[in-house]
Design a protein around this motif. Structure first.
Motif, short mmCIF file in Angstrom:
data_model
loop_
_atom_site.label_atom_id
_atom_site.label_comp_id
_atom_site.label_asym_id
_atom_site.label_seq_id
_atom_site.Cartn_x
_atom_site.Cartn_y
_atom_site.Cartn_z
N LEU A 180 1.08 -1.05 0.11
CA LEU A 180 0.08 0.08 0.33
C LEU A 180 0.66 0.93 0.04
CD1 LEU A 180 -2.82 -1.28 2.48
CD2 LEU A 180 -2.18 -1.59 0.02
N VAL A 181 1.77 0.60 0.58
CA VAL A 181 2.96 1.98 0.62
C VAL A 181 4.25 1.75 -0.10
CG1 VAL A 181 4.05 3.77 2.76
CG2 VAL A 181 1.88 2.92 2.26
N LYS A 182 4.74 2.72 -0.92
CA LYS A 182 5.97 2.90 -1.00
C LYS A 182 7.40 3.67 -0.66
CE LYS A 182 5.15 3.53 -5.43
NZ LYS A 182 5.26 3.96 -6.94
N LYS A 183 8.52 4.21 0.02
CA LYS A 183 9.45 4.07 0.13
C LYS A 183 10.87 3.88 -0.34
CE LYS A 183 11.58 2.50 4.41
NZ LYS A 183 12.40 1.78 5.42
N VAL A 184 10.81 5.99 -0.61
CA VAL A 184 12.26 5.59 -1.83
C VAL A 184 12.79 6.62 -0.97
CG1 VAL A 184 11.21 5.10 -3.47
CG2 VAL A 184 10.73 7.00 -2.93
N SER A 185 14.48 6.60 -0.85
CA SER A 185 14.95 7.86 -0.39
C SER A 185 15.36 9.08 -1.45
CB SER A 185 16.62 7.14 -0.74
OG SER A 185 17.58 6.65 0.17
N ASP A 186 15.12 10.21 -0.38
CA ASP A 186 14.76 11.62 -1.20
C ASP A 186 16.26 12.22 -2.23
OD1 ASP A 186 15.48 14.48 -1.80
OD2 ASP A 186 14.29 14.75 -0.09
N PRO A 187 16.11 12.15 -3.37
CA PRO A 187 17.04 12.68 -3.97
C PRO A 187 18.37 13.60 -3.87
CG PRO A 187 15.58 12.96 -5.76
CD PRO A 187 15.38 11.94 -3.82
N ASP A 188 17.68 14.01 -2.97
CA ASP A 188 18.69 15.49 -2.39
C ASP A 188 19.16 15.36 -1.42
OD1 ASP A 188 17.72 16.77 -4.93
OD2 ASP A 188 16.03 18.20 -3.76
N ASP A 189 18.68 14.28 -0.71
CA ASP A 189 18.70 13.84 0.79
C ASP A 189 18.58 12.41 1.46
OD1 ASP A 189 20.09 13.41 3.63
OD2 ASP A 189 18.90 15.31 4.61
N ARG A 190 19.59 11.53 1.01
CA ARG A 190 19.75 9.67 0.67
C ARG A 190 19.53 9.57 2.88
NH1 ARG A 190 18.49 8.15 -3.82
NH2 ARG A 190 20.01 6.87 -3.86
N ARG A 191 19.56 10.03 3.51
CA ARG A 191 19.30 9.88 4.88
C ARG A 191 17.39 10.36 4.79
NH1 ARG A 191 22.37 14.21 7.77
NH2 ARG A 191 21.53 15.22 5.81
N VAL A 192 16.83 11.10 4.02
CA VAL A 192 15.72 11.90 4.42
C VAL A 192 15.04 10.65 3.22
CG1 VAL A 192 13.87 12.78 3.92
CG2 VAL A 192 15.79 13.45 5.05
N GLY A 220 -2.68 1.45 -2.68
CA GLY A 220 -2.38 2.29 -1.47
C GLY A 220 -3.77 3.07 -1.28
N LYS A 221 -3.85 4.00 -2.88
CA LYS A 221 -4.43 4.54 -2.98
C LYS A 221 -5.70 4.15 -3.47
CE LYS A 221 -5.03 9.43 -5.36
NZ LYS A 221 -5.18 10.29 -3.92
N TYR A 222 -6.54 3.51 -3.93
CA TYR A 222 -7.60 2.97 -3.83
C TYR A 222 -7.77 2.40 -2.49
CZ TYR A 222 -11.26 -0.64 -4.00
OH TYR A 222 -12.42 -1.38 -4.63
N VAL A 223 -7.36 1.84 -1.60
CA VAL A 223 -7.38 1.50 -0.49
C VAL A 223 -7.97 2.72 0.52
CG1 VAL A 223 -6.25 1.06 1.86
CG2 VAL A 223 -6.36 -0.68 0.32
N ALA A 224 -7.43 4.09 -0.15
CA ALA A 224 -6.90 4.97 0.75
C ALA A 224 -8.61 6.25 0.21
CB ALA A 224 -5.84 6.14 0.33
N THR A 225 -8.90 5.87 -0.63
CA THR A 225 -10.03 6.30 -1.64
C THR A 225 -11.25 5.73 -0.79
OG1 THR A 225 -9.16 7.14 -3.50
CG2 THR A 225 -11.38 6.92 -3.40
N THR A 226 -11.13 4.77 -0.94
CA THR A 226 -11.98 3.99 -0.28
C THR A 226 -12.61 3.89 1.02
OG1 THR A 226 -10.94 2.06 -1.63
CG2 THR A 226 -13.29 1.03 -0.17
N ILE A 227 -11.37 4.16 2.25
CA ILE A 227 -11.84 4.15 2.85
C ILE A 227 -12.24 6.01 3.36
CG2 ILE A 227 -10.52 5.47 5.59
CD1 ILE A 227 -8.16 2.58 4.47
N ASP A 228 -12.38 6.68 2.57
CA ASP A 228 -12.18 8.10 2.72
C ASP A 228 -13.92 7.72 2.57
OD1 ASP A 228 -11.61 10.42 3.47
OD2 ASP A 228 -12.10 11.11 0.62
N GLN A 229 -14.21 7.26 1.10
CA GLN A 229 -15.41 7.29 0.68
C GLN A 229 -16.37 6.69 2.01
OE1 GLN A 229 -16.81 8.71 -1.40
NE2 GLN A 229 -18.71 8.44 -1.06
N GLN A 230 -15.66 5.48 2.67
CA GLN A 230 -16.92 4.63 3.92
C GLN A 230 -16.95 6.30 5.34
OE1 GLN A 230 -14.35 1.60 5.16
NE2 GLN A 230 -15.09 0.21 3.13
N MET A 231 -15.71 6.48 5.05
CA MET A 231 -16.28 7.94 5.97
C MET A 231 -17.28 8.12 6.00
SD MET A 231 -14.78 6.94 8.92
CE MET A 231 -15.23 8.60 9.74
#
Length: 149
Positions: free
Chosen positions: A75-87, A96-107
């Motif tokens: 549901l989520v992706k994590k990538v290093s910030d190209p400007d600061d690899r520590r972030v 993830g977008k589908y799940v977030a949108t579905t939850i939002d609609q349910q609420m």
């Protein structure tokens, strides 16, 4: 004086905040914390792990475990910030977008149904009161922490 804590206890139960899973979307059982994380990632658009953790008032260690679970669920992706690899930058996958949108609609459907039992004046009064309460909580010196320690 009214039992204020009792009012909040009832509201918490009726919102389902004590349930192990708050919702099911896209075949995934999502906890309340995970739904808040998905909402913040979607709302902030490519935030860092630190930004979402701070927005939710969660310590980074607990938060990192939740992120790992959401990554495993695809549901989520994590990538290093190209400007600061520590972030580490977070984004929602297509699922993830589908799940977030579905939850939002349910609420939204749930709240629409709840507010359908009130007239316009009552609805506006409740919303205005919630805004006042949120503002007062933000000013509290113990905001976002467990009152008992």
């Amino acid at each position: 004086m009214e039992d204020i804590r009792g009012l909040f206890q009832i509201m918490t139960r009726r919102f389902g905040f004590l349930n192990k899973n708050c919702c099911t979307a896209g075949g995934c059982d999502i906890t309340l914390v995970q739904s808040h994380i998905l909402y913040e990632i979607d709302r902030q658009h490519r935030p860092s792990i630190q930004q979402v953790s701070e927005a939710l008032g969660t310590d980074i260690t607990t938060f990192s475990r939740q992120i790992q679970a959401l990554i495993k669920m695809n549901l989520v992706k994590k990538v290093s910030d190209p400007d600061d690899r520590r972030v580490q930058i977070l984004s929602l996958t297509t699922e993830g977008k589908y799940v977030a949108t579905t939850i939002d609609q349910q609420m939204k459907e749930y709240l629409t149904e709840v507010f359908s039992h009130m007239n316009d004046f009552e609805k506006e009064t409740v919303l205005r009161s919630i805004k006042l309460l949120n503002d007062a909580m933000a000013k509290s010196s113990i905001c976002c922490s467990t009152p008992i320690g």
